[in-house]
Design an enzyme around this catalytic site. Structure first.
Site, short mmCIF file in Angstrom:
data_model
loop_
_atom_site.label_atom_id
_atom_site.label_comp_id
_atom_site.label_asym_id
_atom_site.label_seq_id
_atom_site.Cartn_x
_atom_site.Cartn_y
_atom_site.Cartn_z
N ALA A 70 0.86 -1.18 0.00
CA ALA A 70 0.00 0.00 0.00
C ALA A 70 0.90 1.23 0.00
O ALA A 70 2.07 1.17 0.40
CB ALA A 70 -0.89 -0.03 1.23
N GLY A 129 0.71 -5.05 1.06
CA GLY A 129 -0.54 -5.16 0.29
C GLY A 129 -0.34 -5.82 -1.06
O GLY A 129 -1.26 -6.42 -1.61
N GLU A 146 -0.40 -9.44 -0.37
CA GLU A 146 -1.80 -9.77 -0.05
C GLU A 146 -2.66 -9.78 -1.31
O GLU A 146 -3.54 -10.61 -1.48
CB GLU A 146 -2.34 -8.76 0.98
CG GLU A 146 -1.68 -8.95 2.34
CD GLU A 146 -1.89 -7.77 3.29
OE1 GLU A 146 -1.79 -6.61 2.82
OE2 GLU A 146 -2.13 -8.00 4.47
N GLU A 199 5.21 -4.80 6.92
CA GLU A 199 4.51 -3.71 7.63
C GLU A 199 5.05 -3.47 9.02
O GLU A 199 5.07 -2.35 9.52
CB GLU A 199 3.00 -4.03 7.73
CG GLU A 199 2.25 -4.02 6.40
CD GLU A 199 2.22 -5.37 5.71
OE1 GLU A 199 3.06 -6.25 6.02
OE2 GLU A 199 1.35 -5.54 4.83
#
Ligand code: CAA
Length: 257
Positions: free
Chosen positions: A65, A108, A111, A131
């Site tokens: 992200a 992300g 993911e 993260e």
């Protein structure tokens, strides 16, 4: 679309979505994710599309992200923002999805790849949930999908240290389907997509739904769900076509009806 490229006729019945923020290693900002969400929604109801490939570029599938966009945010912003809902939407896509991953698939991005049904990786692919290194934790499936795929010990190590694993390790831990040289990873993903696209789209959709059900329910309920889907296919023209083609020793021509 500013941050993704969509090719609907990449191969017969195969659509290709390319994440396209190369300078930022395809960091997933809100606009990119909403473009992706809208595109997937449209492709999911498009009869000309049976399989969807999601990819980045050789250097990065996606490095996570967008940290720049998230750095100043508070809890309420995150709660009300639309960024994370889209990950759920990806896994809800009814058509088979294949991630073609080269380079970084982090946070992300990892993911996102794991939200797809299958992953073809290039030799340079790296997967990780870093993260923890920026003071947070995975928020789009990294503690759940990853744990289901690799088991508790490896998931804990990846999530708590943020260390990346290479393609070989990802294969060993069953995150990915296979590894191929960088030069051919798109070709390999396209080959797999085309193979699936030649099947009855009704059968692939219900088969996908049934496999995914295995993660949600007891064996007994899963078997019941599978049986109902299996019976359902007997009201399709594709079932007649598939079985007749076998008996007549010819290739089936599935229409999705
Ligand atoms: N967000 C925003 N920008 C990013 C980014 C990200 N996740 N990852 C890379 N970039 C940007 C960098 O800031 C840099 O931009 P500038 O040139 O403007 O400085 C550009 O992409 C190239 O990156 P690097 O110079 O860092 O390239 P590198 O080859 O030296 O390192 C890397 C590559 C190891 C992937 C490193 O960029 C990195 O660690 N990125 C962050 C990875 C990360 O922490 N991801 C998790 C994000 S949080 C998340 O995803 C939450 C969730 O669960 C949904």
């Amino acid at each position: 679309m500013d941050f993704i490229k969509v090719t609907k006729d990449h191969a017969p019945y195969v659509a290709l979505i390319e994440l396209n923020r190369p300078k930022e290693l395809n960091a997933l900002n809100i606009q990119l994710m909403s473009e992706l969400g809208e595109t997937l929604k449209a492709l999911d109801t498009d009869d000309e599309v049976r399989v969807i490939i999601l990819t980045g570029n050789e250097k990065a599938f996606a490095a996570g992200a967008d940290i720049r966009q998230m750095a100043g945010k508070g809890t309420i912003d995150m709660l009300q923002g639309e960024l994370f809902g889209i990950w759920t939407q990806i896994s809800k896509t009814s058509k088979p999805t294949i991630a073609a991953v080269s380079g970084f698939a982090l946070g992300g991005g990892c993911e996102l790849a794991m939200s797809c049904d299958m992953i073809i990786a290039s030799e340079s692919a790296q997967f990780g949930q870093p993260e923890i290194k920026i003071g947070v934790m995975p928020g789009a499936g990294g503690t759940q999908r990853l744990t289901r795929a690799v088991g508790k010990a490896k998931a804990m190590e990846m999530v708590l240290t943020g260390k990346f694993i290479d393609a070989e390790e990802a294969l060993r831990y069953r995150i990915i389907n296979r590894i191929v040289p960088v030069e051919v990873y798109m070709q390999e993903a396209t080959k797999l997509a085309s193979e699936i696209a030649a099947m009855s789209p009704l059968a692939t959709q219900l088969a996908k739904e049934s496999v995914n059900r295995a993660f949600e329910v007891s064996l007994e309920e899963g078997l019941y769900f599978e049986r109902k889907n299996y019976y359902m296919l007997y009201s399709s023209e594709d079932q007649k076509e598939g079985m007749n083609a076998f008996l007549e020793k010819r290739k089936p021509d599935f229409k999705g009806k």
